[in-house]
Enzyme design. Structure first.
Site, PDB file in Angstrom:
ATOM      1  N   TYR A   1      -9.501  14.914  -5.559  1.00  0.00           N
ATOM      2  CA  TYR A   1      -8.834  14.519  -6.586  1.00  0.00           C
ATOM      3  C   TYR A   1      -8.052  15.511  -7.352  1.00  0.00           C
ATOM      4  O   TYR A   1      -6.695  15.503  -7.405  1.00  0.00           O
ATOM      5  CB  TYR A   1      -9.475  13.638  -7.595  1.00  0.00           C
ATOM      6  CG  TYR A   1      -8.977  13.072  -8.751  1.00  0.00           C
ATOM      7  CD1 TYR A   1      -8.415  11.661  -8.671  1.00  0.00           C
ATOM      8  CD2 TYR A   1      -8.780  13.764 -10.034  1.00  0.00           C
ATOM      9  CE1 TYR A   1      -7.783  11.004  -9.653  1.00  0.00           C
ATOM     10  CE2 TYR A   1      -8.106  12.905 -10.843  1.00  0.00           C
ATOM     11  CZ  TYR A   1      -7.674  11.753 -10.905  1.00  0.00           C
ATOM     12  OH  TYR A   1      -6.939  11.077 -11.606  1.00  0.00           O
TER      13      TYR A   1
ATOM     14  N   LYS B   1      -3.970  15.951  -7.458  1.00  0.00           N
ATOM     15  CA  LYS B   1      -3.265  16.391  -8.609  1.00  0.00           C
ATOM     16  C   LYS B   1      -2.694  17.750  -8.914  1.00  0.00           C
ATOM     17  O   LYS B   1      -1.409  17.630  -9.460  1.00  0.00           O
ATOM     18  CB  LYS B   1      -4.195  15.900  -9.995  1.00  0.00           C
ATOM     19  CG  LYS B   1      -4.580  14.454  -9.910  1.00  0.00           C
ATOM     20  CD  LYS B   1      -3.575  13.619 -10.018  1.00  0.00           C
ATOM     21  CE  LYS B   1      -4.185  12.189  -9.923  1.00  0.00           C
ATOM     22  NZ  LYS B   1      -3.248  11.122  -9.952  1.00  0.00           N
TER      23      LYS B   1
ATOM     24  N   ASP C   1       1.010  -1.324   0.022  1.00  0.00           N
ATOM     25  CA  ASP C   1      -0.034  -0.050   0.016  1.00  0.00           C
ATOM     26  C   ASP C   1       0.962   1.180   0.003  1.00  0.00           C
ATOM     27  O   ASP C   1       1.448   1.446   1.161  1.00  0.00           O
ATOM     28  CB  ASP C   1      -0.982  -0.067   1.487  1.00  0.00           C
ATOM     29  CG  ASP C   1      -1.824   1.127   1.444  1.00  0.00           C
ATOM     30  OD1 ASP C   1      -1.430   2.312   0.646  1.00  0.00           O
ATOM     31  OD2 ASP C   1      -2.660   1.017   2.089  1.00  0.00           O
ATOM     32  N   VAL C   2       0.781   1.843  -1.099  1.00  0.00           N
ATOM     33  CA  VAL C   2       1.867   3.116  -1.416  1.00  0.00           C
ATOM     34  C   VAL C   2       1.600   4.148  -0.385  1.00  0.00           C
ATOM     35  O   VAL C   2       2.462   5.172  -0.034  1.00  0.00           O
ATOM     36  CB  VAL C   2       1.944   3.484  -2.674  1.00  0.00           C
ATOM     37  CG1 VAL C   2       2.270   2.542  -3.649  1.00  0.00           C
ATOM     38  CG2 VAL C   2       0.583   4.290  -3.218  1.00  0.00           C
TER      39      VAL C   2
HETATM   40  C1  BGC Z   1      -9.745  10.704 -14.214  1.00  0.00           C
HETATM   41  C2  BGC Z   1     -10.766  10.392 -14.718  1.00  0.00           C
HETATM   42  C3  BGC Z   1     -11.290  11.222 -16.052  1.00  0.00           C
HETATM   43  C4  BGC Z   1     -10.195  12.021 -16.559  1.00  0.00           C
HETATM   44  C5  BGC Z   1     -10.703  13.413 -17.262  1.00  0.00           C
HETATM   45  C6  BGC Z   1      -8.636  11.290 -14.865  1.00  0.00           C
HETATM   46  O1  BGC Z   1      -7.573  12.155 -14.357  1.00  0.00           O
HETATM   47  O2  BGC Z   1      -9.344  10.058 -13.291  1.00  0.00           O
HETATM   48  O3  BGC Z   1     -11.852   9.751 -14.308  1.00  0.00           O
HETATM   49  O4  BGC Z   1     -12.056  10.624 -17.143  1.00  0.00           O
HETATM   50  O5  BGC Z   1      -9.265  12.537 -15.667  1.00  0.00           O
HETATM   51  O6  BGC Z   1     -11.526  14.129 -16.848  1.00  0.00           O
END
Ligand code: BGC
Length: 270
Positions: free
Chosen positions: A168, A172, A69-70
């Site tokens: 998310y 990123k 598990d990272v």
């Molecule tokens: C996500 C995907 C998405 C894509 C473009 C990715 O980083 O994991 O779920 O389809 O970006 O939106």
């Protein structure tokens, strides 16, 4: 084509995290086809990882599956120790493992926020730190001009805000500056650190956005190039970024998205 052009990673050892499915699996296979021996990391899906290993071995490649598990420091140390026991050195890290746990801000639990940050950001930090230690201990080997190469799997959402996915997108966005900072910190030691930012690539993570014809049509409106990506699109780019063909590239994000980040809605005037 000369042999070295077909196998630019010959003699190199690569670890790919989250390599049991989707983009990670395709990257593992592509690196192996390019001549690297590959550690196929997975968290809890040994059978899927075994399939990837089998696929690589069927093509006379070298691979082992490695569970870890990272997001756990102890797991990451053990992962690299086992990789070194297996392969003796490490030349390439693809920090690919990533998760999505979507919800609008007001409904997002702290647990889901934390989980995504733990895997997508802290997990990459832990793996990069461990890889850089090993690269520095080893120095440069005849297999590559660099002492080591790191590829972070980012996303177009290091650029594009994404309602309903604040954990998310934040992970990123954070990964973007982490990659650049580590690249700046390690360049003089001959380590190259880059990211790939995939757009919509057909995998399980985004199944609901391509599964039905309606969903697919809606998604294609965001992709000027007119097709949804496939994992192999990313595998090929990873091979290039890991090879000496990109020896002068560090601190860069290679966007692989069929034009998703070109603001297609502006094509017909602002
Ligand atoms: C996500 C995907 C998405 C894509 C473009 C990715 O980083 O994991 O779920 O389809 O970006 O939106």
């Amino acid at each position: 084509m000369s042999d070295s052009a077909a196998t630019p990673l010959k003699g190199q050892k690569a670890l790919v995290t989250g390599a049991d499915s989707g983009i990670g699996a395709a990257v593992a296979v592509s690196l192996a086809e390019a001549g690297a021996a590959v550690g196929v990391n997975h968290r809890d899906s040994g059978e899927a990882a075994d399939d990837v290993v089998r696929k690589i071995r069927e093509k006379d490649g070298e691979a082992v599956q490695l569970k870890a598990d990272v997001s756990r420091e102890g797991d990451v140390k053990a992962l690299f120790d086992r990789f070194m026991e297996e392969f003796g050195r490490i030349d390439i890290l693809v920090a690919n493992a990533g998760v999505q746990k979507d919800a609008p801000l007001t409904n997002m639990s702290l647990e889901d926020w934390q989980k995504v940050v733990d895997v997508n950001l802290t997990g990459v930090f832990l793996c990069m730190r461990e890889a850089v230690h090993r690269f520095l201990d080893q120095g440069i080997a005849p297999v590559s001009k660099a002492a080591g190469k790191i590829i972070c799997m980012s996303s177009v959402h290091e650029i594009i805000p994404w309602a309903g996915h604040v954990n998310y997108a934040a992970s990123k966005g954070g990964l973007h500056m982490m990659m650049k900072t580590v690249a700046q910190e390690t360049a003089e030691r001959k380590i190259r650190v880059n990211s790939i930012a995939p757009g919509a690539i057909k995998t399980e993570i985004n199944r609901e956005s391509w599964e039905t014809p309606e969903a697919e049509k809606k998604l294609l409106k965001l992709i000027p190039y007119g097709r949804i990506g496939v994992p192999e699109d990313i595998g090929k780019v990873a091979v290039w970024l890991a090879s000496d063909d990109s020896d002068y590239v560090t601190g860069a994000t290679l966007v692989v998205d069929g034009g998703m980040t070109l603001y297609p809605a502006f094509a017909g005037n602002g």
